[in-house]
Design an enzyme around this catalytic site. Structure first.
Site, PDB file in Angstrom:
ATOM      1  CE  LYS A  22     -53.060  -4.567  36.670  1.00 37.26           C
ATOM      2  NZ  LYS A  22     -53.962  -4.168  35.567  1.00 37.26           N
ATOM      3  CG  ASN A  23     -51.337  -3.805  32.925  1.00 37.09           C
ATOM      4  OD1 ASN A  23     -52.230  -4.468  33.463  1.00 37.09           O
ATOM      5  ND2 ASN A  23     -51.226  -2.504  33.089  1.00 37.09           N
ATOM      6  CB  CYS A 117     -63.979   2.237  34.170  1.00 37.95           C
ATOM      7  SG  CYS A 117     -62.348   1.951  34.790  1.00 37.95           S
ATOM      8  NE  ARG A 122     -59.531   1.992  31.224  1.00 41.42           N
ATOM      9  CZ  ARG A 122     -58.985   1.094  32.029  1.00 41.42           C
ATOM     10  NH1 ARG A 122     -59.497   0.871  33.217  1.00 41.42           N
ATOM     11  NH2 ARG A 122     -57.934   0.414  31.651  1.00 41.42           N
ATOM     12  CG  ASP A 305     -51.103   2.079  34.716  1.00 40.02           C
ATOM     13  OD1 ASP A 305     -52.179   2.697  34.719  1.00 40.02           O
ATOM     14  OD2 ASP A 305     -50.912   1.049  34.035  1.00 40.02           O
ATOM     15  NE  ARG A 397     -58.634  -5.008  39.170  1.00 40.23           N
ATOM     16  CZ  ARG A 397     -58.690  -3.961  38.357  1.00 40.23           C
ATOM     17  NH1 ARG A 397     -59.236  -2.840  38.763  1.00 40.23           N
ATOM     18  NH2 ARG A 397     -58.215  -4.029  37.142  1.00 40.23           N
TER      19      ARG A 397
HETATM   20  N1  EPU Z   1     -59.761   4.291  24.332  1.00 37.13           N
HETATM   21  C1  EPU Z   1     -60.772   4.586  23.457  1.00 37.13           C
HETATM   22  N2  EPU Z   1     -61.327   3.544  22.739  1.00 37.13           N
HETATM   23  C2  EPU Z   1     -60.915   2.244  22.876  1.00 37.13           C
HETATM   24  C3  EPU Z   1     -59.877   1.970  23.772  1.00 37.13           C
HETATM   25  C4  EPU Z   1     -59.309   3.011  24.491  1.00 37.13           C
HETATM   26  O1  EPU Z   1     -61.171   5.725  23.328  1.00 37.13           O
HETATM   27  O2  EPU Z   1     -61.471   1.385  22.197  1.00 37.13           O
HETATM   28  C5  EPU Z   1     -59.138   5.387  25.115  1.00 37.13           C
HETATM   29  C6  EPU Z   1     -59.283   5.226  26.624  1.00 37.13           C
HETATM   30  O3  EPU Z   1     -60.502   5.733  27.090  1.00 37.13           O
HETATM   31  C7  EPU Z   1     -58.082   5.994  27.148  1.00 37.13           C
HETATM   32  C8  EPU Z   1     -57.024   5.763  26.059  1.00 37.13           C
HETATM   33  O4  EPU Z   1     -57.731   5.329  24.903  1.00 37.13           O
HETATM   34  O5  EPU Z   1     -58.376   7.352  27.228  1.00 37.13           O
HETATM   35  C9  EPU Z   1     -55.974   4.734  26.400  1.00 37.13           C
HETATM   36  O6  EPU Z   1     -56.566   3.552  26.926  1.00 37.13           O
HETATM   37  P1  EPU Z   1     -55.970   2.104  26.654  1.00 37.13           P
HETATM   38  O7  EPU Z   1     -56.887   1.386  25.731  1.00 37.13           O
HETATM   39  O8  EPU Z   1     -54.531   2.206  26.268  1.00 37.13           O
HETATM   40  O9  EPU Z   1     -56.093   1.455  28.082  1.00 37.13           O
HETATM   41  P2  EPU Z   1     -56.311  -0.076  28.352  1.00 37.13           P
HETATM   42  O10 EPU Z   1     -55.690  -0.847  27.260  1.00 37.13           O
HETATM   43  O11 EPU Z   1     -57.723  -0.329  28.699  1.00 37.13           O
HETATM   44  C10 EPU Z   1     -54.057  -0.523  29.618  1.00 37.13           C
HETATM   45  C11 EPU Z   1     -53.668  -0.999  30.992  1.00 37.13           C
HETATM   46  C12 EPU Z   1     -54.021   0.069  32.001  1.00 37.13           C
HETATM   47  C13 EPU Z   1     -53.244   1.351  31.632  1.00 37.13           C
HETATM   48  C14 EPU Z   1     -53.559   1.765  30.192  1.00 37.13           C
HETATM   49  C15 EPU Z   1     -52.745   2.943  29.713  1.00 37.13           C
HETATM   50  C16 EPU Z   1     -53.915  -3.393  30.781  1.00 37.13           C
HETATM   51  C17 EPU Z   1     -54.626  -4.625  31.162  1.00 37.13           C
HETATM   52  N3  EPU Z   1     -54.387  -2.229  31.272  1.00 37.13           N
HETATM   53  O12 EPU Z   1     -55.453  -0.277  29.677  1.00 37.13           O
HETATM   54  O13 EPU Z   1     -53.585  -0.398  33.278  1.00 37.13           O
HETATM   55  O14 EPU Z   1     -53.598   2.392  32.502  1.00 37.13           O
HETATM   56  O15 EPU Z   1     -53.321   0.656  29.304  1.00 37.13           O
HETATM   57  O16 EPU Z   1     -51.392   2.675  29.794  1.00 37.13           O
HETATM   58  O17 EPU Z   1     -52.897  -3.451  30.086  1.00 37.13           O
HETATM   59  C18 EPU Z   1     -53.572  -0.503  35.616  1.00 37.13           C
HETATM   60  O18 EPU Z   1     -52.752  -1.423  35.519  1.00 37.13           O
HETATM   61  O19 EPU Z   1     -53.855   0.058  36.716  1.00 37.13           O
HETATM   62  C19 EPU Z   1     -54.265  -0.032  34.421  1.00 37.13           C
HETATM   63  C20 EPU Z   1     -55.388   0.680  34.468  1.00 37.13           C
END
Ligand code: EPU
Length: 418
Positions: A22-23, A117, A122, A305, A397
């Site tokens: 998915k990711n 969320c 996030r 995850d 999802r």
């Molecule tokens: N964060 C910030 N500011 C930002 C972005 C992120 O503070 O602008 C913080 C978040 O709050 C969190 C940390 O940085 O504490 C890491 O978040 P990240 O941005 O890496 O998460 P994401 O990109 O929104 C992806 C996956 C998630 C997975 C995370 C961590 C996708 C579509 N989603 O999310 O997948 O948990 O990376 O590995 O790639 C899942 O599949 O169940 C899922 C939630």
């Protein structure tokens, strides 16, 4: 709304196929917006988040054709809107991934702010600040991130935190920018590498994927390609944990064991016998697992995850284990539901202290996010009696046909309407 009914107690045995990740699929589908010609994306998993992404691309006016074997052809020549509306973004935070490509290719984009969320705040500051550094004008108004840009300019950007979609968004934007962008403190996840491979096949120039510094030389245009999504390491890990918890023996094919090394190490620590080949992994567990300690961290650390699934494993293991969440602020909702099934879990700040019990007992439980739902299904597979998991739209999802795959391994599980 549908629910899952699970009667626990059967060791899982047999072989199943692992789906595309998915990711990895979501960012690659967003990257199709960068290309001039049609792009074909293969090994796309049949998931709700993929359908939402297709709906989002469709709203933008993009032409989508689904070929046999879940290959999706995306043609952006017909694009007519540059807005990702609230009703789609609220169901899938990853919709933010269209912001970078739309701004880079069309000079304009409006993406609804993702709502609250269930797994902690996030924010999207990394995405927005990075695009501003590349010269985009961005305002947040009326619940939307509204961006405008001439051609984006390469920039040197150091991200404060490691963000997976933040890195992906900025990589896509930089691919069409004028000049070179350096992204420091970049995410190193395999899904980020998969996206870089796709962009490079399109004619892009991304170097350093898989390290914490990406160098992206912008090009004038990118072209359509045929790209294959990599296997889902989290789905792989989830079925391995299911087999370990039930004292079973499974073989997972079409996967990539190298991507799940930290998970395999923990499963061996818990007493499982694990074997792996190029594209398969097999696990056998005799008796109860032993509890393990772990702390989640960005790749190559232990994936957040998989945290909930290992909480479920510890809950029925011998001994005690501590699970520390190092990526998200609030990702222990599943523990409260597991306590209702008899698990002995104490939450202390970012750590769940779990003392294994001999058996869990079935209860009606509610899934609060995707991975939490999966962990409750795992708990149900070993619980005495019939566990009912509600709000399973979260599972749909991210897990393709979960009840069919588990049933194929011998689990007593069925999906029923409310
Ligand atoms: N964060 C910030 N500011 C930002 C972005 C992120 O503070 O602008 C913080 C978040 O709050 C969190 C940390 O940085 O504490 C890491 O978040 P990240 O941005 O890496 O998460 P994401 O990109 O929104 C992806 C996956 C998630 C997975 C995370 C961590 C996708 C579509 N989603 O999310 O997948 O948990 O990376 O590995 O790639 C899942 O599949 O169940 C899922 C939630």
């Amino acid at each position: 709304m549908e629910r899952l009914l699970i009667r626990g107690g059967t060791p899982l045995c047999g072989e199943i196929r692992i789906s595309g990740a998915k990711n990895a699929a979501l960012p690659v589908m967003a990257a199709t917006l960068l290309a001039d010609g049609p792009t074909i994306v293969g090994n796309i998993p049949h998931l709700h988040d993929v359908t939402t992404t297709m709906e989002l691309l469709g709203r933008l006016g993009v032409e989508l054709t689904v070929h046999e074997g879940m290959e999706v052809e995306v043609n952006t020549a017909t694009i007519k809107s540059l807005q990702a509306p609230y009703e789609l973004v609220k169901t899938m935070r990853a919709s933010i991934l269209v912001l970078g490509p739309l701004l880079a290719r069309f000079g304009e984009a409006e993406v609804s702010l993702p709502g609250g969320c269930a797994i902690g705040s996030r924010p999207v500051d990394i995405h927005v600040d990075g695009l501003r550094a590349m010269g985009a004008e961005i305002e947040v108004a009326d619940g939307y991130i509204k961006g405008r840009a001439g051609r984006l300019r390469g920039a040197h950007i150091r991200m404060d935190l490691v963000s997976v979609t933040g890195t992906e968004n900025l990589m896509m934007a930089a691919a069409l920018a004028h000049g070179t962008t350096v992204l420091e403190n970049a995410a190193r996840e395999p899904e980020v590498i998969n996206l870089a491979t796709c962009i490079n096949a399109m004619g892009g120039r991304v170097r350093g994927a898989g390290t914490s510094t990406l160098t992206i030389e912008g090009v004038e245009r990118l072209y359509g390609v045929h790209h294959r999504v990599l296997p889902d390491r989290i789905e792989t890990g989830t079925y391995l944990v299911a087999a370990a918890m039930t004292g079973g023996e499974v073989r997972l094919k079409d996967t990539a064991p190298a991507l799940v090394a930290p998970l395999l190490d923990k499963l061996r620590d818990s007493g499982a016998e694990v074997e792996a080949g190029r594209d398969w992994v097999a696990l056998r567990m005799r008796g109860r697992p032993r509890a393990v300690d772990l702390q989640t961290a960005p790749y190559p650390g232990f994936p957040t995850d998989m945290q909930a699934q290992f909480c479920a494993l510890n809950a029925i293991s011998t001994g005690a284990g501590s699970v520390t969440e190092g990526v998200f602020e609030n990702r222990f909702m599943h523990c409260l539901e597991m306590q209702r099934m008899g698990a002995d879990i104490r939450i202390e700040g970012a750590t769940a202290q779990i003392r294994g019990v001999e058996r869990l007992t079935a209860a009606p439980v509610i899934a609060t996010d995707l991975r939490a739902s999966a962990s409750l299904v795992l708990a149900g597979l070993v619980a005495e009696g019939e566990t009912r998991v509600d709000r399973i739209y979260h599972i749909d999802r991210g897990y393709e046909c979960i009840e069919e795959k588990l049933a194929q391994l011998g689990a007593d599980i069925q999906r029923v309407p409310d």
